[in-house]
Design a protein around this motif. Structure first.
Motif, short mmCIF file in Angstrom:
data_model
loop_
_atom_site.label_atom_id
_atom_site.label_comp_id
_atom_site.label_asym_id
_atom_site.label_seq_id
_atom_site.Cartn_x
_atom_site.Cartn_y
_atom_site.Cartn_z
N GLN A 43 -9.71 -11.12 10.51
CA GLN A 43 -9.54 -11.18 9.06
C GLN A 43 -8.43 -10.22 8.64
N PHE A 44 -7.58 -10.70 7.74
CA PHE A 44 -6.54 -9.84 7.16
C PHE A 44 -6.82 -9.72 5.67
N ILE A 45 -6.92 -8.47 5.20
CA ILE A 45 -7.28 -8.21 3.80
C ILE A 45 -6.14 -7.46 3.12
N ASP A 46 -5.67 -7.99 2.02
CA ASP A 46 -4.57 -7.39 1.26
C ASP A 46 -5.14 -6.57 0.11
N GLU A 47 -4.96 -5.22 0.18
CA GLU A 47 -5.42 -4.35 -0.90
C GLU A 47 -4.25 -3.51 -1.47
N ILE A 48 -3.06 -4.09 -1.43
CA ILE A 48 -1.89 -3.41 -1.97
C ILE A 48 -1.91 -3.50 -3.50
N PHE A 49 -1.75 -2.35 -4.14
CA PHE A 49 -1.67 -2.29 -5.60
C PHE A 49 -0.44 -1.48 -6.00
N ALA B 43 3.39 -1.00 -3.88
CA ALA B 43 3.77 -0.12 -2.77
C ALA B 43 4.55 -0.90 -1.71
N ILE B 44 4.16 -2.16 -1.50
CA ILE B 44 4.91 -3.08 -0.66
C ILE B 44 5.12 -4.35 -1.48
N PRO B 45 6.34 -4.83 -1.63
CA PRO B 45 6.59 -6.06 -2.39
C PRO B 45 5.78 -7.22 -1.83
N ARG B 46 5.32 -8.12 -2.72
CA ARG B 46 4.46 -9.22 -2.32
C ARG B 46 5.10 -10.09 -1.23
#
Length: 511
Positions: A331-337, A340-343
């Protein structure tokens, strides 16, 4: 009547006659049931009558009223029960001694339904199991085997269930939704093919050079909303690896497996490869499909920075990894807010991690049953790109693995061994010695069924051992159960062997 070398006849429980084979030509002689077998035969016949009665409500009423069935009721009921697959007649024969063959053929003729009248199970377009009306279905045929001929190419063997399949016609393959041009259809007479104008319902036929048709496919008129139910193939119990040198063009990282129901099955296939296609294959033991996973959660950081003049490369990411339940894969979970890293760069991080996990960490086996949470990172407005964040994802993965206590997983198989009861103790001891866990045992007459869960790596040579220890009287079935952690002392050997094999591959590539 008799056993092993003394096997010389059978008792027909329907006719209640003894059929013996004592002359050199093995011509059957019909007589009375021997006195010393009369009690056993009477009891077996009563059990047969009760079994047939249970398959039909009207016969059951007759059975309760009279306590038995008449000879006519038994014969008719047995034929109906066989056609409905409630009862399966058993006939004792010996092909090598030519004993019991005539009763076998008589039984087929008397009790087995004619192919022309048998309706095969079908699956409709919405996935429901159903039946069809032979009078309205038109032409429909089931492909039951496909063989490769070095001269004629692919030969398709089929059974026409209803209608007729004619030479020089067009038929639709319902299973793959393509039309096939049918050339000359033929009847098989041993190894010879007899060309005919058509194959009618109930008959078996062949046709050569169908392009897209495979075993289990349904051939019917275009627009037919169903196909015959697919085959359920028996799981193979033995696999061997065909060396890459035997099959030109195979990728160096791949292995081609030949699987079958036993050593003899595989040896016959290898002989066919040699005889028909000139392919000589010195079979080896297959590689075990190990997997890798992690045991503890941790955090990791991956930064890729490179400056070579002009635009550089910069990618930076922070991840958390955690174990998942067995069989959960990845599983890969994206928690970037907060950007911090461009979409647009987040999929690149996932791709880098995906590529790294398929190569493994310990021994080059895919890593499974863990999650990755991307929670922070940084970027450069000029130097950041997808490649940079892909590299950052790889670096973060390797950083995480250095602390997540990676371990090896091995496939564990469900194994059922069937052999005479005299061998049960030795067989259980052997399975225990192969790191197996016995989960059940059942006695069936003079034989015993042993169920166990055994690592696949311990079963690679089991067929030969079972044949040797039981004098060829034992058999087994094996199918995948689950993955489990490899013991530490074995894990070290697997990792060392994998690294040695990888090193040998590098030398062959000239690296």
């Amino acid at each position: 009547m008799g056993e092993e070398k003394d096997f010389h006849g059978v008792v027909d429980l329907v006719a209640m006659k003894a059929i013996t084979f004592r002359d050199e030509g093995r011509t059957p002689t019909v007589g009375d049931v021997p006195t010393d077998m009369a009690g056993e035969a009477d009891a077996a016949r009563e059990a047969l009558i009760e079994l047939v009665a249970e398959a039909d409500d009207s016969l059951m009423e007759q059975f309760f009223e009279a306590g038995t069935l008449t000879q006519a009721q038994l014969e008719a009921g047995l034929k109906t029960a066989t056609a409905d697959r409630h009862v399966f007649p058993l006939v004792c024969t010996s092909a090598t001694a030519n004993v019991g063959i005539q009763p076998l053929l008589d039984t087929i003729l008397t009790y087995v339904q004619s192919p022309a009248g048998r309706v095969l199970p079908i699956v409709t377009s919405d996935g429901e199991t159903s039946s069809y009306d032979p009078e309205e279905a038109g032409t429909a045929a089931l492909v039951w085997k496909t063989v490769a001929d070095p001269f004629a190419g692919r030969i398709t063997l089929f059974r026409v269930a209803c209608g007729s399949l004619k030479s020089d016609s067009t038929i639709h393959n319902v299973s793959v939704d393509v039309s096939e041009r049918v050339g000359t259809v033929a009847l098989m007479q041993g190894k010879k093919q007899e060309s005919v104008a058509e194959i009618k319902g109930g008959d078996l036929g062949t046709v050569a050079k169908l392009k897209d048709t495979r075993t289990g496919n349904t051939l019917a008129a275009r627009g037919t909303p169903w196909q015959f139910a697919p085959f359920e193939f028996t799981e193979p119990v033995l696999s061997k690896k065909i060396p890459q040198s035997a099959i030109p063009g195979i990728r160096k990282t791949s292995q081609l497996l030949l699987s079958g129901q036993g050593q003899l099955h595989i040896e016959v296939t290898v002989a066919k490869l040699k005889r028909r296609f000139g392919v000589t294959a010195d079979l080896k033991l297959p590689r075990i499909p190990y997997r890798e996973t992690i045991k503890v959660a941790t955090e990791a950081h991956g930064r890729h920075k490179k400056q070579t003049g002009g635009h550089g490369q910069f990618g930076d990411c922070k991840i958390k990894v955690a174990p998942l339940s067995r069989g959960a894969d990845f599983q890969f979970i994206d928690e970037i807010f907060g950007g911090a890293i461009p979409r647009g760069f987040i999929p690149a991080v996932e791709k880098g991690i995906q590529e790294a996990r398929t190569r493994g960490y310990l021994a080059g086996y895919p890593m499974v049953d863990f999650s990755v949470t991307l929670y922070d990172g940084s970027f450069h407005s000029v130097d950041s790109n997808e490649m940079s964040f892909k590299m950052a994802g790889r670096l973060a993965f390797r950083d995480a693995m250095s602390r997540a206590k990676p371990t090896l997983l091995e496939p564990v198989m469900n194994v059922e061994v069937y052999a005479p009861s005299d061998f049960a103790g030795d067989l259980m001891g052997d399975l225990n010695g192969r790191r197996g866990r016995i989960v059940g045992m059942e006695t069936r007459g003079a034989s015993t069924s042993i169920k166990a869960r055994v690592p696949m790596s311990e079963m690679l040579t089991y067929e030969q051992q079972l044949t040797s220890s039981t004098g060829g009287r034992g058999s087994y079935h094996m199918e995948f159960s689950h993955y489990d952690e490899v013991p530490a002392h074995i894990q070290d050997k697997v990792i060392a062997a994998a690294k040695a094999e990888a090193g040998q591959g590098d030398e062959e590539d000239g690296n």
